[in-house]
Design a protein around this motif. Structure first.
Motif, PDB file in Angstrom:
ATOM      1  N   TYR A 175      14.122  -8.109  16.644  1.00  0.00           N
ATOM      2  CA  TYR A 175      13.289  -8.243  15.454  1.00  0.00           C
ATOM      3  C   TYR A 175      12.973  -6.851  14.916  1.00  0.00           C
ATOM      4  CZ  TYR A 175       9.266  -9.134  12.483  1.00  0.00           C
ATOM      5  OH  TYR A 175       8.398  -9.166  11.407  1.00  0.00           O
ATOM      6  N   PHE A 176      13.178  -6.657  13.607  1.00  0.00           N
ATOM      7  CA  PHE A 176      13.038  -5.342  12.974  1.00  0.00           C
ATOM      8  C   PHE A 176      12.059  -5.451  11.806  1.00  0.00           C
ATOM      9  CE2 PHE A 176      15.567  -1.816  10.543  1.00  0.00           C
ATOM     10  CZ  PHE A 176      14.514  -0.940  10.712  1.00  0.00           C
ATOM     11  N   SER A 177      10.953  -4.703  11.889  1.00  0.00           N
ATOM     12  CA  SER A 177       9.987  -4.667  10.786  1.00  0.00           C
ATOM     13  C   SER A 177       9.317  -3.307  10.748  1.00  0.00           C
ATOM     14  CB  SER A 177       8.925  -5.759  10.944  1.00  0.00           C
ATOM     15  OG  SER A 177       7.893  -5.588   9.987  1.00  0.00           O
ATOM     16  N   MET A 178       9.182  -2.765   9.541  1.00  0.00           N
ATOM     17  CA  MET A 178       8.467  -1.509   9.343  1.00  0.00           C
ATOM     18  C   MET A 178       7.045  -1.745   8.854  1.00  0.00           C
ATOM     19  SD  MET A 178      10.414   0.952  10.360  1.00  0.00           S
ATOM     20  CE  MET A 178       9.751   2.458   9.648  1.00  0.00           C
ATOM     21  N   GLY A 179       6.530  -2.946   9.049  1.00  0.00           N
ATOM     22  CA  GLY A 179       5.143  -3.221   8.726  1.00  0.00           C
ATOM     23  C   GLY A 179       4.941  -3.727   7.312  1.00  0.00           C
ATOM     24  N   SER A 180       3.659  -3.797   6.921  1.00  0.00           N
ATOM     25  CA  SER A 180       3.312  -4.371   5.619  1.00  0.00           C
ATOM     26  C   SER A 180       3.332  -3.351   4.500  1.00  0.00           C
ATOM     27  CB  SER A 180       1.924  -5.016   5.697  1.00  0.00           C
ATOM     28  OG  SER A 180       0.954  -4.064   6.097  1.00  0.00           O
ATOM     29  N   MET A 181       3.081  -2.079   4.799  1.00  0.00           N
ATOM     30  CA  MET A 181       3.018  -1.058   3.756  1.00  0.00           C
ATOM     31  C   MET A 181       4.348  -0.316   3.604  1.00  0.00           C
ATOM     32  SD  MET A 181       0.050  -1.213   2.338  1.00  0.00           S
ATOM     33  CE  MET A 181      -0.234   0.365   1.542  1.00  0.00           C
ATOM     34  N   LEU A 182       4.958   0.049   4.713  1.00  0.00           N
ATOM     35  CA  LEU A 182       6.292   0.646   4.654  1.00  0.00           C
ATOM     36  C   LEU A 182       7.305  -0.449   4.325  1.00  0.00           C
ATOM     37  CD1 LEU A 182       5.989   2.852   7.818  1.00  0.00           C
ATOM     38  CD2 LEU A 182       6.436   3.745   5.533  1.00  0.00           C
ATOM     39  N   LYS A 183       8.248  -0.156   3.481  1.00  0.00           N
ATOM     40  CA  LYS A 183       9.204  -1.164   3.054  1.00  0.00           C
ATOM     41  C   LYS A 183      10.610  -0.809   3.547  1.00  0.00           C
ATOM     42  CE  LYS A 183       5.848  -2.862   0.581  1.00  0.00           C
ATOM     43  NZ  LYS A 183       5.148  -4.090   0.933  1.00  0.00           N
ATOM     44  N   GLY A 184      11.258  -1.774   4.187  1.00  0.00           N
ATOM     45  CA  GLY A 184      12.625  -1.541   4.628  1.00  0.00           C
ATOM     46  C   GLY A 184      13.553  -1.200   3.482  1.00  0.00           C
ATOM     47  N   ARG A 185      13.260  -1.742   2.311  1.00  0.00           N
ATOM     48  CA  ARG A 185      14.116  -1.478   1.150  1.00  0.00           C
ATOM     49  C   ARG A 185      14.035  -0.026   0.695  1.00  0.00           C
ATOM     50  NH1 ARG A 185      10.540  -4.576  -3.485  1.00  0.00           N
ATOM     51  NH2 ARG A 185       8.889  -3.019  -3.650  1.00  0.00           N
ATOM     52  N   ASN A 186      12.980   0.698   1.119  1.00  0.00           N
ATOM     53  CA  ASN A 186      12.812   2.088   0.699  1.00  0.00           C
ATOM     54  C   ASN A 186      13.491   3.084   1.628  1.00  0.00           C
ATOM     55  OD1 ASN A 186      11.328   1.545  -1.632  1.00  0.00           O
ATOM     56  ND2 ASN A 186       9.393   1.481  -0.522  1.00  0.00           N
ATOM     57  N   PHE A 187      14.161   2.603   2.680  1.00  0.00           N
ATOM     58  CA  PHE A 187      14.954   3.510   3.495  1.00  0.00           C
ATOM     59  C   PHE A 187      15.985   4.213   2.609  1.00  0.00           C
ATOM     60  CE2 PHE A 187      13.921   1.225   7.572  1.00  0.00           C
ATOM     61  CZ  PHE A 187      13.589   2.354   8.300  1.00  0.00           C
ATOM     62  N   PRO A 188      16.145   5.520   2.742  1.00  0.00           N
ATOM     63  CA  PRO A 188      17.240   6.190   2.036  1.00  0.00           C
ATOM     64  C   PRO A 188      18.577   5.527   2.376  1.00  0.00           C
ATOM     65  CG  PRO A 188      15.761   7.798   3.018  1.00  0.00           C
ATOM     66  CD  PRO A 188      15.332   6.453   3.533  1.00  0.00           C
ATOM     67  N   GLU A 189      19.489   5.578   1.466  1.00  0.00           N
ATOM     68  CA  GLU A 189      20.747   4.839   1.605  1.00  0.00           C
ATOM     69  C   GLU A 189      21.472   5.150   2.906  1.00  0.00           C
ATOM     70  OE1 GLU A 189      24.977   4.150  -0.783  1.00  0.00           O
ATOM     71  OE2 GLU A 189      23.300   5.187  -1.755  1.00  0.00           O
ATOM     72  N   GLU A 190      21.509   6.443   3.291  1.00  0.00           N
ATOM     73  CA  GLU A 190      22.270   6.797   4.492  1.00  0.00           C
ATOM     74  C   GLU A 190      21.599   6.255   5.758  1.00  0.00           C
ATOM     75  OE1 GLU A 190      19.351  10.160   3.769  1.00  0.00           O
ATOM     76  OE2 GLU A 190      20.679   8.881   2.553  1.00  0.00           O
ATOM     77  N   LYS A 191      20.269   6.184   5.771  1.00  0.00           N
ATOM     78  CA  LYS A 191      19.577   5.661   6.949  1.00  0.00           C
ATOM     79  C   LYS A 191      19.696   4.137   6.992  1.00  0.00           C
ATOM     80  CE  LYS A 191      16.316   9.526   7.084  1.00  0.00           C
ATOM     81  NZ  LYS A 191      17.002  10.256   8.146  1.00  0.00           N
ATOM     82  N   ARG A 192      19.608   3.504   5.841  1.00  0.00           N
ATOM     83  CA  ARG A 192      19.800   2.048   5.798  1.00  0.00           C
ATOM     84  C   ARG A 192      21.210   1.690   6.250  1.00  0.00           C
ATOM     85  NH1 ARG A 192      18.557   1.208   0.818  1.00  0.00           N
ATOM     86  NH2 ARG A 192      20.680   1.235   0.000  1.00  0.00           N
ATOM     87  N   ALA A 193      22.195   2.454   5.777  1.00  0.00           N
ATOM     88  CA  ALA A 193      23.584   2.201   6.173  1.00  0.00           C
ATOM     89  C   ALA A 193      23.774   2.399   7.673  1.00  0.00           C
ATOM     90  CB  ALA A 193      24.517   3.121   5.393  1.00  0.00           C
ATOM     91  N   ALA A 194      23.049   3.365   8.254  1.00  0.00           N
ATOM     92  CA  ALA A 194      23.154   3.593   9.702  1.00  0.00           C
ATOM     93  C   ALA A 194      22.686   2.361  10.469  1.00  0.00           C
ATOM     94  CB  ALA A 194      22.346   4.825  10.092  1.00  0.00           C
ATOM     95  N   PHE A 195      21.562   1.778  10.059  1.00  0.00           N
ATOM     96  CA  PHE A 195      21.079   0.551  10.703  1.00  0.00           C
ATOM     97  C   PHE A 195      22.093  -0.583  10.537  1.00  0.00           C
ATOM     98  CE2 PHE A 195      16.803   2.519  10.394  1.00  0.00           C
ATOM     99  CZ  PHE A 195      16.385   2.295  11.691  1.00  0.00           C
ATOM    100  N   VAL A 196      22.608  -0.748   9.325  1.00  0.00           N
ATOM    101  CA  VAL A 196      23.556  -1.830   9.050  1.00  0.00           C
ATOM    102  C   VAL A 196      24.785  -1.700   9.946  1.00  0.00           C
ATOM    103  CG1 VAL A 196      25.133  -2.771   7.325  1.00  0.00           C
ATOM    104  CG2 VAL A 196      22.766  -2.245   6.695  1.00  0.00           C
ATOM    105  N   ASN A 197      25.304  -0.494  10.055  1.00  0.00           N
ATOM    106  CA  ASN A 197      26.515  -0.292  10.851  1.00  0.00           C
ATOM    107  C   ASN A 197      26.259  -0.513  12.343  1.00  0.00           C
ATOM    108  OD1 ASN A 197      28.013   0.309   8.562  1.00  0.00           O
ATOM    109  ND2 ASN A 197      27.634   2.513   8.712  1.00  0.00           N
TER     110      ASN A 197
END
Length: 527
Positions: free
Chosen positions: A295-317
């Protein structure tokens, strides 16, 4: 015979101290913070009081769901949340901000702006002019001292709750000591065992924080207090001293032992409810996960959608290469190149998911609510702290052995994959989380009933002044015994000087030391 038995039974009940349920109290909850995690703690406290039969009014940007309408009233101030753009600010920008800068924002923007917006809101003004009275007023302790004036205004006992643990601004209210030698500052990533330089930094940050709080922040709050409560009978300092009870979102099994004043009470985990059945789609997804779930959550105030593209892509990969399925609290409708083993939703029943036995790992930002819920359910963690107390919470996780901390600035496929596999493949992390879960659950009443008991205790005993530490009425000099130590030093110095004079005189009498003679003025030596 039956009547006689009934009489004996009633007598036994009376002898055991049984009494009818206390009369319902009217309680006002002031929950001004736009952070949903802060609201959730306050709402958990108010729900416990509702469940105990009390009448509750809540002033907040958010509504409490499922509460009984006859004993519950929400005074909704959604503009407070809108003013801070809570719908999606990019809080990742604070990752590199110094801790003192974050404190500066709390003292000069977040706290005062929320308090002022609440006190000026037409609905709050109407409530203050309504003539209503409450038995107790419960206020969030988060740079919101001006709001404590609402207790006198509504004629109730003043109680506060801290969304963190025992923070400095809450400790000050009830006289709880905060030894920097083994209790780390809320915004530092230290544990309760610090090196010399860590203790040095901890004390330095703590004292700077306290000096700014006392000599800059509190005078500003006092000016606001005089503006919004011009007819108050209590001075601002008397209002601060009138706090009867302080609840803290903490428990010693989840953090470190703290020295508490009698009227500071731990209620960490009060938001946790018995697990509910998961929504059908999530339940199906979890049940069909042969190798377990992350289970992955950055909480209520931090938004997963706001991860910079390269960091989001790292999680996806990384997720694409896992045998485990992933549930990701992600606030967009779609995730670029989403792997088949990843389910995304903008909202998740977090505690209910963590309660499922197939959940093997919790990837979190390290907020206190999330880490508490994870430990309650015995789930080990991988944490990515961004700001506030998250560094502290995850430093604790690493030291206690139930989690691994990742540095946001160096996030990559390699670091993410290594952390996930380290926790999943080493059974010690899960075992340690389960051990702490058992310790935490081993409570005589639990946080909700504990909170209710102490609120009712304060109301039963007219504010319970017997709980209050006298230290709140001592000055800095008196509290730290600086005047006493100064007199002790003066006495010791006088004794040493006197002893030295006696010894010198004795030695002169014995001829061991000759007295010095000074030439008489005007006399000349003979040639």
């Amino acid at each position: 015979m039956a009547a006689k038995c009934l009489g004996v039974l009633l007598g036994l009940l009376l002898a055991l101290g049984c009494s009818p349920q206390a009369e319902a109290a009217r309680i006002l909850g002031i929950l001004p913070s736009v952070g949903r995690s802060h609201y959730i703690i306050g709402a958990g406290l108010m729900k416990a009081l509702l469940d105990a039969g009390h009448d509750v009014t809540i002033v907040s940007p958010y509504a409490m769901k499922g509460a009984p309408a006859d004993r519950h009233r929400d005074i909704l101030l959604p503009e407070l949340a809108a003013a801070h753009d809570v719908s999606g600010p990019d809080l990742f920008q604070y990752k590199s901000a110094p801790n003192l800068f974050v404190l500066y924002l709390v003292y000069n923007e977040i706290g005062p702006l929320s308090s002022e917006a609440l006190l000026q809101h037409p609905k709050m003004v109407a409530l203050m002019e309504s003539g209503e009275r409450f038995d107790a007023v419960i206020v969030e302790s988060f740079a919101s001292e001006v709001l404590y004036g609402l207790a006198e205004h509504f004629g109730g006992q003043l109680l506060v709750f801290s969304p963190f643990g025992a923070s400095m601004w809450t400790n000050e209210l009830v006289g709880t000591p905060y030894p920097y030698s083994y209790i780390p500052h809320t915004f530092l990533s230290y544990t309760n065992e610090m090196s010399f330089w860590q203790r040095f930094a901890n004390a330095l940050v703590g004292h700077v924080d306290k000096l700014y709080y006392r000599f800059v922040f509190l005078p500003q709050q006092e000016a606001m207090y005089r503006r919004f409560f011009p007819r108050a009978k209590l001075t601002f300092q008397e209002t601060l001293d009138s706090v009867r009870l302080a609840f803290v979102n903490q428990h010693f099994t989840l953090s470190y032992p703290h020295p508490y004043a009698p009227n500071m009470v731990e209620i960490g985990g009060i938001q946790i409810q018995p697990p509910q059945e998961l929504p059908a789609d999530i339940r199906k997804y979890v049940d069909e996960s042969r190798h377990g779930v992350i289970y992955f959550s950055m909480g209520s105030m931090l938004k997963g959608r706001n991860f910079p593209e390269e960091k989001r892509a790292a999680f996806v990969n990384v997720f694409r290469g896992l045998k485990e399925n992933v549930i990701w609290k992600y606030e967009n409708e779609s995730l670029p190149e989403r792997p088949q083993n990843v389910l995304i939703k903008s909202w998740m029943p977090q505690s209910d998911i963590l309660a499922h036995p197939k959940v093997k790992l919790f990837i979190t930002h390290g907020g206190l609510l999330g880490t508490t819920e994870g430990l309650y359910h015995g789930v080990p963690m991988v944490g990515i702290p961004i700001y506030g107390d998250q560094e502290l919470n995850l430093a604790r996780a690493e030291r206690a052995g139930y989690g691994v901390k990742l540095d946001y600035d160096t996030l990559s496929e390699a670091t993410i994959a290594a952390a996930i596999r380290k926790v999943l493949d080493d059974a010690a992390y899960g075992e340690r989380a389960q051990t702490i879960s058992k310790r935490y659950r081993d409570q005589p009443l639990g946080p909700a009933k504990t909170a209710v008991f102490w609120v009712e205790y304060v109301l039963r005993h007219g504010g319970a002044p017997q709980l209050q530490s006298p230290s709140v009425r001592l000055s800095f000099v008196e509290y730290n015994l600086l005047d006493v130590y100064a007199v002790m030093a003066a006495i010791a110095l006088s004794v040493l000087i006197g002893f030295g004079a006696v010894v010198k005189a004795l030695l002169r009498r014995l001829g061991i030391v000759k007295a010095r003679t000074r030439p008489v003025a005007g006399m000349k030596k003979h040639q």
